[in-house]
Design a protein around this motif. Structure first.
Motif, PDB file in Angstrom:
ATOM      1  N   ARG A 555      12.525   6.702   5.128  1.00  0.00           N
ATOM      2  CA  ARG A 555      11.150   6.810   5.624  1.00  0.00           C
ATOM      3  C   ARG A 555      10.186   6.229   4.594  1.00  0.00           C
ATOM      4  O   ARG A 555      10.229   6.575   3.416  1.00  0.00           O
ATOM      5  CB  ARG A 555      10.806   8.260   5.916  1.00  0.00           C
ATOM      6  N   LEU A 556       9.321   5.348   5.059  1.00  0.00           N
ATOM      7  CA  LEU A 556       8.311   4.721   4.204  1.00  0.00           C
ATOM      8  C   LEU A 556       6.920   5.226   4.574  1.00  0.00           C
ATOM      9  O   LEU A 556       6.630   5.473   5.747  1.00  0.00           O
ATOM     10  CB  LEU A 556       8.355   3.200   4.340  1.00  0.00           C
ATOM     11  N   PHE A 557       6.095   5.378   3.563  1.00  0.00           N
ATOM     12  CA  PHE A 557       4.703   5.810   3.721  1.00  0.00           C
ATOM     13  C   PHE A 557       3.822   4.564   3.693  1.00  0.00           C
ATOM     14  O   PHE A 557       3.893   3.768   2.758  1.00  0.00           O
ATOM     15  CB  PHE A 557       4.333   6.761   2.585  1.00  0.00           C
ATOM     16  N   VAL A 558       2.974   4.390   4.710  1.00  0.00           N
ATOM     17  CA  VAL A 558       2.069   3.241   4.795  1.00  0.00           C
ATOM     18  C   VAL A 558       0.640   3.766   4.844  1.00  0.00           C
ATOM     19  O   VAL A 558       0.320   4.640   5.654  1.00  0.00           O
ATOM     20  CB  VAL A 558       2.363   2.376   6.035  1.00  0.00           C
ATOM     21  N   SER A 559      -0.219   3.227   3.995  1.00  0.00           N
ATOM     22  CA  SER A 559      -1.581   3.764   3.841  1.00  0.00           C
ATOM     23  C   SER A 559      -2.545   3.211   4.887  1.00  0.00           C
ATOM     24  O   SER A 559      -3.629   2.716   4.577  1.00  0.00           O
ATOM     25  CB  SER A 559      -2.110   3.441   2.438  1.00  0.00           C
ATOM     26  N   ILE A 560      -2.171   3.291   6.127  1.00  0.00           N
ATOM     27  CA  ILE A 560      -3.043   2.881   7.220  1.00  0.00           C
ATOM     28  C   ILE A 560      -2.688   3.757   8.416  1.00  0.00           C
ATOM     29  O   ILE A 560      -1.522   4.136   8.589  1.00  0.00           O
ATOM     30  CB  ILE A 560      -2.860   1.379   7.544  1.00  0.00           C
ATOM     31  N   GLY A 561      -3.667   4.130   9.204  1.00  0.00           N
ATOM     32  CA  GLY A 561      -3.391   5.065  10.285  1.00  0.00           C
ATOM     33  C   GLY A 561      -4.244   4.844  11.513  1.00  0.00           C
ATOM     34  O   GLY A 561      -4.818   3.764  11.718  1.00  0.00           O
ATOM     35  N   ARG A 562      -4.368   5.922  12.323  1.00  0.00           N
ATOM     36  CA  ARG A 562      -5.052   5.797  13.604  1.00  0.00           C
ATOM     37  C   ARG A 562      -6.521   5.417  13.441  1.00  0.00           C
ATOM     38  O   ARG A 562      -7.086   4.707  14.272  1.00  0.00           O
ATOM     39  CB  ARG A 562      -4.933   7.116  14.378  1.00  0.00           C
ATOM     40  N   ARG A 563      -7.133   5.876  12.396  1.00  0.00           N
ATOM     41  CA  ARG A 563      -8.557   5.552  12.196  1.00  0.00           C
ATOM     42  C   ARG A 563      -8.761   4.061  11.960  1.00  0.00           C
ATOM     43  O   ARG A 563      -9.877   3.553  12.077  1.00  0.00           O
ATOM     44  CB  ARG A 563      -9.122   6.355  11.022  1.00  0.00           C
ATOM     45  N   ASP A 564      -7.706   3.382  11.590  1.00  0.00           N
ATOM     46  CA  ASP A 564      -7.761   1.931  11.405  1.00  0.00           C
ATOM     47  C   ASP A 564      -7.343   1.186  12.675  1.00  0.00           C
ATOM     48  O   ASP A 564      -7.145  -0.032  12.650  1.00  0.00           O
ATOM     49  CB  ASP A 564      -6.843   1.511  10.253  1.00  0.00           C
TER      50      ASP A 564
END
Length: 628
Positions: A555-564
């Motif tokens: 599992r990788l963590f990506v610093s972008i989400g739904r708000r983007d």
């Protein structure tokens, strides 16, 4: 031949009947305008896929064409598409979907050549990275054949600037590639918006289950045309590999360029950063080189390709994704600076030389950690690639001396004004230099060759007996100038170059923009997933815990989400495009307000982290690391 035809066309009466009798395309009962075009393009006989596919398409049947790149499939669907067009109707009548902007441009260029003598036909390529306003203006003036990427086609459909009500023929080119890139949902959405009474043509190198599902759902009693090359690689291509110490790859490549007097060549790297560094090294050495990768804006890409096609630049260094759609017939050689990560890429790479009946060369520089991968490529292509001998420094000096002598002879024999320079020898003699010193100095300045750290070394792998050195310090990621400042070895300790994780005290000063290799620009953000149900991975509940990982996934963590406004297709497109892995291998995607969790196969983790370092998704810079 082309010049003769053009001169004939300038006459008022154009007699093409004798040409048709000699041209195998005449058996396909094509229009006179198409016959003129194929003759001018130098085609004398249809390729197998053209001979098999054109008749049923002209007859109005749906067709499934299984054919690899380089079999002539563009003309196989382009010729019938042009024959179908009613020029008087100023609206889209044919829509062609392509996986990348490069392929869309290549197809558009080919279709324009084929339609040259059918007056009034308008062809437009629409893709991300190009001005959508310009495309809108062009579509408003009336376009007959639209060639585009799924993302940008969807954009125009949503804006109501592309209406498909009158499309009679729908063509999916390289359908398997589009599915791998996560475009299934887009493709199905586009097909569902089209008239039921239409002709659907699908071309794909493979016939996977998702491909067959699309044909079953959207085609009506299709004709299957299967043309598979008996050999995956062209027999006109001389394939040679060299086992090279990774740090000496640039030196070996330059020696090969000099030894074979190569004029126009493509050099392939696996990473964008490598492209930039290799171009810089070649330019320092005096070679005319340019790079091509996903970070370039479309105007920059067009400029690079224009210089390469015109010969102003004779070395084009590219990544596999960026090179899709490159169509230059006179490439002398393809050099695999990095051995590709996928066997198919090798076939695509070397297929760009040895075209139009000409001979070509394919050189592969194999580092210690690439030997196994290159053996797999040979097994896949069923071709035994010969191992080459690296030219020595003395070989190159001797060769350049011989060429210099020939140039001097030619100058003496052809120049009429040598007397202007005869006094220079006397002047230099007065300065105390001998004739031998003067000639040697002039030759050195002309040849520009000097001894370097590799001049007296054996650059092959067989001379290395230093154990693990190349596994960590000089791994296949590194060329002669990449030095210890680069990566410390792909197979070494990642934390040694990442500090305290990728979210430590790092600044944005090194981060570029638009680094989305498979992206068709800001609008290619709709790539769905291979399986229809995967859309459910989009998390709608901020408080829901992420699901458990599948076996062998990280599992990788990506610093972008739904708000983007990020969607699963954006994540798939970015990772698959940048890391050159199939989109279908990417697992669960959980999107939260400020971050995203994505599962990737364990064997691809390092590749993904390398590729996505300092990268962007949806125009936003992202950090990515293994989730804690």
């Amino acid at each position: 031949m082309n010049q003769d035809i053009q001169e004939t066309q300038e006459q008022e009466a154009i007699e093409q009947a004798p040409v048709q009798n000699e041209n195998g395309f005449a058996k396909l009962e094509l229009s006179e305008q198409i016959m003129q075009a194929v003759t001018e393009m130098g085609f004398t006989n249809p390729s197998p896929i053209q001979a098999e596919a054109i008749p049923p398409i002209l007859a109005g049947r749906d067709v499934i064409g299984q054919a690899q790149t380089g079999t002539g499939k563009t003309a196989a669907f382009g010729i019938p598409a042009i024959e179908l067009i009613d020029v008087a109707e100023r609206h889209p009548q044919v829509l062609v979907l392509c996986p990348t902007r490069e392929l869309a441009l290549q197809v558009a260029d080919e279709v324009k050549k084929l339609s040259k003598f059918k007056r009034g036909i308008r062809v437009e390529a629409i893709y991300g990275g190009d001005s959508i306003e310009r495309q809108i203006r062009s579509l408003k003036t009336g376009v007959h054949i639209v060639i585009g990427t799924p993302g940008r086609v969807m954009d125009h459909m949503e804006r109501n600037t592309l209406k498909l009500d009158n499309v009679r023929m729908m063509i999916l080119d390289e359908a398997d590639e589009m599915l791998d890139m996560g475009f299934r949902e887009d493709i199905e959405s586009i097909l569902e918006e089209m008239p039921a009474e239409r002709q659907t043509i699908l071309f794909s190198a493979t016939m996977s289950k998702p491909i067959m599902a699309i044909t079953k759902k959207f085609q009506n009693d299709p004709v299957l045309v299967k043309v598979v090359k008996t050999e995956l690689t062209n027999t006109n291509i001389e394939q040679v590999y060299f086992e090279v110490k990774p740090k000496a790859k640039i030196e070996v490549m330059c020696r090969l360029i000099d030894m074979h007097n190569l004029k126009l060549m493509l050099v392939f790297c696996n990473q964008k950063k490598r492209v930039d560094e290799l171009v810089e090294s070649l330019q320092v050495r005096g070679y005319s080189a340019e790079g091509l990768h996903g970070d370039l804006r479309q105007a920059q890409r067009n400029n690079v390709m224009s210089k390469f096609r015109s010969g102003v630049t004779n070395i084009l260094v590219a990544t596999d994704v960026a090179a899709r759609g490159i169509d230059v017939d006179d490439v002398d050689a393809v050099i695999n600076f990095d051995i590709p990560l996928d066997e198919e890429y090798y076939v695509h790479r070397i297929g760009r030389t040895g075209r139009a009946g000409k001979s070509g060369k394919a050189f592969s520089l194999v580092g210690k950690d690439e030997k196994y991968r290159f053996r797999e490529i040979q097994n896949y292509t069923k071709v035994k690639v010969e191992k080459g001998v690296i030219p020595s420094f003395e070989d190159i000096v001797g060769l350049r001396k011989a060429r210099f002598i020939d140039q001097v002879k030619e100058t003496i024999e052809q120049s009429q004004d040598l007397n202007l320079y005869e006094d220079l020898l006397t002047a230099l003699h007065h300065s105390g230099f001998t004739t031998e010193q003067i000639v040697a100095a002039l030759v050195k300045r002309s040849m520009g060759i000097e001894k370097n750290e590799f001049s007296d070394q054996n650059l092959g792998l067989e001379d290395d007996r230093r154990g693990d050195r190349f596994g960590r310090n000089d791994g296949p990621d590194r060329g002669s100038r990449f030095g210890d400042r680069e990566r410390g070895g792909r197979f070494g300790d990642r934390d040694s170059r990442r500090g305290e994780g990728r979210f430590g005290d790092r600044t944005d000063s090194r981060r570029g923009e638009g680094r989305f290799a498979r992206n068709d620009g800001p609008d290619r953000d709709r790539g769905g997933r291979e399986e229809g149900g995967r859309k459910g991975f989009f998390d709608r509940d901020n408080n829901r815990a992420p699901r458990e990982r599948e076996a062998n996934m990280v599992r990788l963590f990506v610093s972008i989400g739904r708000r983007d406004y990020v969607r699963p297709g954006d994540i798939v497109g970015a990772i698959a495009g940048e890391a050159n892995i199939p989109g279908s291998t990417i697992g669960h995607i959980d999107i939260f307000d400020k971050h995203t969790l994505v599962d990737v196969p364990r064997e691809h983790v390092n590749k993904v982290l390398d590729a996505m370092e300092d990268n962007t998704i949806k125009g936003r810079r992202v950090n990515i690391e293994v989730a804690r």
